[in-house]
Design a protein around this motif. Structure first.
Motif, short mmCIF file in Angstrom:
data_model
loop_
_atom_site.label_atom_id
_atom_site.label_comp_id
_atom_site.label_asym_id
_atom_site.label_seq_id
_atom_site.Cartn_x
_atom_site.Cartn_y
_atom_site.Cartn_z
N VAL A 182 0.84 -1.20 0.00
CA VAL A 182 0.00 0.00 0.00
C VAL A 182 0.87 1.26 0.00
CG1 VAL A 182 -1.65 1.32 1.39
CG2 VAL A 182 -1.99 -1.13 1.05
N THR A 183 1.92 1.26 0.80
CA THR A 183 2.83 2.41 0.86
C THR A 183 3.52 2.62 -0.48
OG1 THR A 183 3.23 2.03 3.21
CG2 THR A 183 4.85 3.37 2.04
N ARG A 184 4.00 1.53 -1.07
CA ARG A 184 4.67 1.62 -2.37
C ARG A 184 3.72 2.18 -3.43
NH1 ARG A 184 5.98 -3.28 -2.52
NH2 ARG A 184 7.93 -3.05 -1.39
N ASN A 185 2.49 1.70 -3.46
CA ASN A 185 1.53 2.20 -4.45
C ASN A 185 1.18 3.67 -4.22
OD1 ASN A 185 1.46 -0.25 -5.75
ND2 ASN A 185 -0.38 -0.96 -4.69
N ALA A 186 1.04 4.06 -2.96
CA ALA A 186 0.71 5.46 -2.67
C ALA A 186 1.85 6.38 -3.09
CB ALA A 186 0.41 5.63 -1.19
N LEU A 187 3.09 5.99 -2.79
CA LEU A 187 4.23 6.84 -3.16
C LEU A 187 4.45 6.84 -4.67
CD1 LEU A 187 6.77 5.99 -0.32
CD2 LEU A 187 5.49 8.11 -0.64
N ALA A 188 4.20 5.73 -5.32
CA ALA A 188 4.37 5.67 -6.77
C ALA A 188 3.35 6.54 -7.48
CB ALA A 188 4.27 4.22 -7.26
N GLY A 189 2.23 6.79 -6.84
CA GLY A 189 1.19 7.64 -7.43
C GLY A 189 1.49 9.12 -7.34
N LEU A 190 2.49 9.50 -6.58
CA LEU A 190 2.85 10.91 -6.44
C LEU A 190 3.71 11.36 -7.61
CD1 LEU A 190 3.80 11.06 -2.65
CD2 LEU A 190 1.63 11.71 -3.70
N THR A 191 3.66 12.64 -7.91
CA THR A 191 4.52 13.19 -8.95
C THR A 191 5.92 13.37 -8.39
OG1 THR A 191 4.07 15.49 -8.35
CG2 THR A 191 2.56 14.44 -9.95
N ASP A 192 6.89 13.60 -9.29
CA ASP A 192 8.26 13.83 -8.84
C ASP A 192 8.35 15.07 -7.95
OD1 ASP A 192 9.23 11.60 -10.14
OD2 ASP A 192 9.77 12.70 -11.97
N ARG A 193 7.56 16.07 -8.26
CA ARG A 193 7.56 17.30 -7.45
C ARG A 193 7.04 17.02 -6.04
NH1 ARG A 193 9.59 21.77 -5.69
NH2 ARG A 193 8.06 23.32 -5.14
N GLU A 194 5.96 16.24 -5.94
CA GLU A 194 5.40 15.90 -4.63
C GLU A 194 6.38 15.05 -3.81
OE1 GLU A 194 0.63 15.83 -5.64
OE2 GLU A 194 1.86 14.10 -6.17
N LEU A 195 7.05 14.13 -4.49
CA LEU A 195 8.07 13.33 -3.78
C LEU A 195 9.21 14.21 -3.29
CD1 LEU A 195 8.24 10.16 -6.04
CD2 LEU A 195 7.47 10.26 -3.67
N GLU A 196 9.61 15.16 -4.11
CA GLU A 196 10.68 16.08 -3.72
C GLU A 196 10.26 16.91 -2.51
OE1 GLU A 196 13.00 19.91 -5.58
OE2 GLU A 196 12.33 18.33 -6.97
N ASP A 197 8.99 17.29 -2.46
CA ASP A 197 8.48 18.08 -1.33
C ASP A 197 8.60 17.33 -0.01
OD1 ASP A 197 7.85 20.27 -2.87
OD2 ASP A 197 5.71 19.79 -3.02
N ILE A 198 8.47 16.01 -0.04
CA ILE A 198 8.60 15.24 1.21
C ILE A 198 9.99 14.64 1.38
CG2 ILE A 198 6.14 14.74 1.39
CD1 ILE A 198 6.68 11.96 0.26
N GLY A 199 10.92 15.06 0.51
CA GLY A 199 12.32 14.66 0.67
C GLY A 199 12.65 13.29 0.12
#
Length: 72
Positions: free
Chosen positions: A39-56
Motif C-alpha cells: 500500500v505504501t509503495r503504491n501510494a508513493l508511486a502515485g505521487l509526482t516527482d515534485r510531490e516526492l521532492e516536497d517530502i524529501g
C-alpha cells in the motif's frame, strides 16, 4: 479421604499448541507487513516527482521507504 489433583498439564501439549499458534501468528504478521509495504509503495508511486521532492524523497527511495520498519 481421597483427593483429586486436576491442576497438572499434559507435558508437551502446551508447547506444541504454543508453537502452532506462534507459527500462525508469524505468518499473519508477515502478510500484514507485506500488505502495508504494498500500500505504501503504491501510494508513493502515485505521487509526482515534485510531490516526492516536497517530502524529501526520490523515485529510487520508494522501495526502501516501503520496506522500512519506521512507524509512519
Amino acid at each position: 479421604m481421597a483427593t483429586f489433583d486436576t491442576s497438572r498439564t499434559t507435558y508437551g501439549s502446551a508447547t506444541v499448541a504454543s508453537r502452532f499458534f506462534s507459527t500462525i501468528s508469524a505468518a499473519i504478521a508477515s502478510m500484514i507487513a507485506w500488505n502495508d509495504a504494498r500500500v505504501t509503495r503504491n501510494a508513493l508511486a502515485g505521487l509526482t516527482d515534485r510531490e516526492l521532492e516536497d517530502i524529501g524523497l526520490s523515485r529510487s527511495d520508494i522501495d526502501a521507504v516501503a520496506e522500512s520498519n519506521i512507524i509512519r
